[in-house]
Write an enzyme that holds these catalytic residues in place. Structure first.
Site, mmCIF file in Angstrom:
data_model
loop_
_atom_site.group_PDB
_atom_site.id
_atom_site.type_symbol
_atom_site.label_atom_id
_atom_site.label_comp_id
_atom_site.label_asym_id
_atom_site.label_seq_id
_atom_site.Cartn_x
_atom_site.Cartn_y
_atom_site.Cartn_z
ATOM 1 N N PRO A 232 0.824 -1.203 0.000
ATOM 2 C CA PRO A 232 0.000 0.000 0.000
ATOM 3 C C PRO A 232 0.862 1.258 0.000
ATOM 4 O O PRO A 232 2.075 1.198 0.241
ATOM 5 C CB PRO A 232 -0.773 -0.128 1.318
ATOM 6 C CG PRO A 232 0.187 -0.846 2.217
ATOM 7 C CD PRO A 232 0.944 -1.816 1.328
ATOM 8 N N HIS A 238 -6.669 -0.012 4.939
ATOM 9 C CA HIS A 238 -7.765 0.669 4.268
ATOM 10 C C HIS A 238 -8.201 -0.144 3.054
ATOM 11 O O HIS A 238 -7.428 -0.922 2.501
ATOM 12 C CB HIS A 238 -7.368 2.085 3.854
ATOM 13 C CG HIS A 238 -6.130 2.149 3.012
ATOM 14 N ND1 HIS A 238 -4.859 1.965 3.514
ATOM 15 C CD2 HIS A 238 -5.953 2.363 1.676
ATOM 16 C CE1 HIS A 238 -3.971 2.078 2.550
ATOM 17 N NE2 HIS A 238 -4.605 2.299 1.414
#
Length: 312
Positions: A232, A238
């Site tokens: 990420p 998330h």
């Protein structure tokens, strides 16, 4: 409130041009708001907004490029509109050298990350990730910023999360709808940390995302693509929530994007008392040459810490 006068931007060089996303990223500076006669380094990313639905009067003028038989090519100019901007501008200021590397054009290389490589190289990198790089996430969670944009917030501090529009979305064009769900707890850093116990959290994100989007924009669950990045761009768990027809986004490439449905299915296969499948499996993905893991992963390859040669 905009604190930058775009006319004050002083151009230095172009970091990247991407014809696929119709965007350009520039390095330059703005006048410092703290020190008189000083300038802060800044990055500006300019991208064309999505075309609106056609209507009478949308096109103001055209110029013929060429034509042959039944085919004609034209240049066209749209009528100026207060509620339909031509470009979206993202500003990072003051920008650090890390930001400059992140936004610069990069050559990619594919790496295979075994559990051994994760423990020796990637996990220490994640653990050393500066807290300042995710301060903006904590500001959102605490309500110090973007509170008015929150579309959903759960009440649990342990398995809680919130949903809000991603900064990449123009908040208008449904075909490029882009939201993000962020966990309230920082315990989950990445895909590698997910375990069977997190299935209720992941299913809640799946469920509430569908509810929010259906209520506000009329899209059904099968019109959404929910995925997680590995690696990420920041290490606070998330989930990306995107209109399934929005296929031009670079971050949906094979290797980096993992569908939330698949993640849940894999976790459901785990036995209660064994290591999570994401702790046991080898993950393959691309890294840009400016990524902080690029050189260590190249070194690991040179040291032959590759699948089939792990001895521990």
């Amino acid at each position: 409130m905009n604190r930058f006068d775009i006319k004050d931007f002083s151009y230095e060089r172009t970091l990247n041009e991407d014809p696929n996303t119709r965007s350009i990223t520039l390095l330059g500076s703005f006048s410092s708001s703290l020190i008189e006669n000083e300038r802060d380094p800044a990055i500006i990313r300019i991208e064309k907004t999505a075309l609106p639905a056609f209507s009478d009067g949308l096109i103001s003028s055209v110029s013929c490029i060429d034509n042959t038989d039944i085919y004609t090519w034209l240049f066209g100019w749209l009528n100026q509109s207060e509620d339909r901007p031509d470009v979206k501008i993202n500003i990072v200021c003051p920008a650090t050298e890390v930001h400059v590397r992140k936004y610069s054009k990069q050559q990619l290389c594919i790496f295979r990350e075994t559990p051994l490589i994760y423990e020796r190289i990637v996990k220490p990198y994640i653990d050393a990730f500066p807290a300042s790089r995710t301060q903006w996430v904590r500001d959102i969670i605490s309500g110090r910023s973007e509170a008015e944009k929150i579309l959903f917030r759960s009440t649990s501090d342990i398995d809680g999360f919130l949903i809000l529009p991603d900064m990449k979305w123009d908040l208008t064009t449904i075909s490029s709808l882009y939201l993000v769900a962020i966990t309230l707890s920082s315990d989950i850093k990445s895909l590698r940390d997910l375990q069977k116990q997190h299935i209720p959290l992941l299913k809640a994100i799946q469920r509430e995302s569908s509810t929010v989007v259906k209520k506000r924009w009329g899209l059904d669950a099968n019109q959404l693509r929910l995925f997680v990045h590995y690696q990420p761009s920041y290490y606070h768990f998330h989930v990306h929530i995107v209109n399934v027809n929005h296929t031009g986004f670079v971050g949906m490439v094979v290797g980096q994007a993992h569908l939330l449905d698949d993640i849940i299915s894999l976790l459901e296969l785990d036995l209660p008392d064994e290591l999570s499948i994401f702790q046991r499996m080898t993950l393959t993905y691309g890294l840009g040459e400016q990524h902080g893991l690029f050189k260590p992963m190249l070194a690991a390859r040179a040291d032959r810490l590759v699948p089939g040669e792990d001895t521990e």
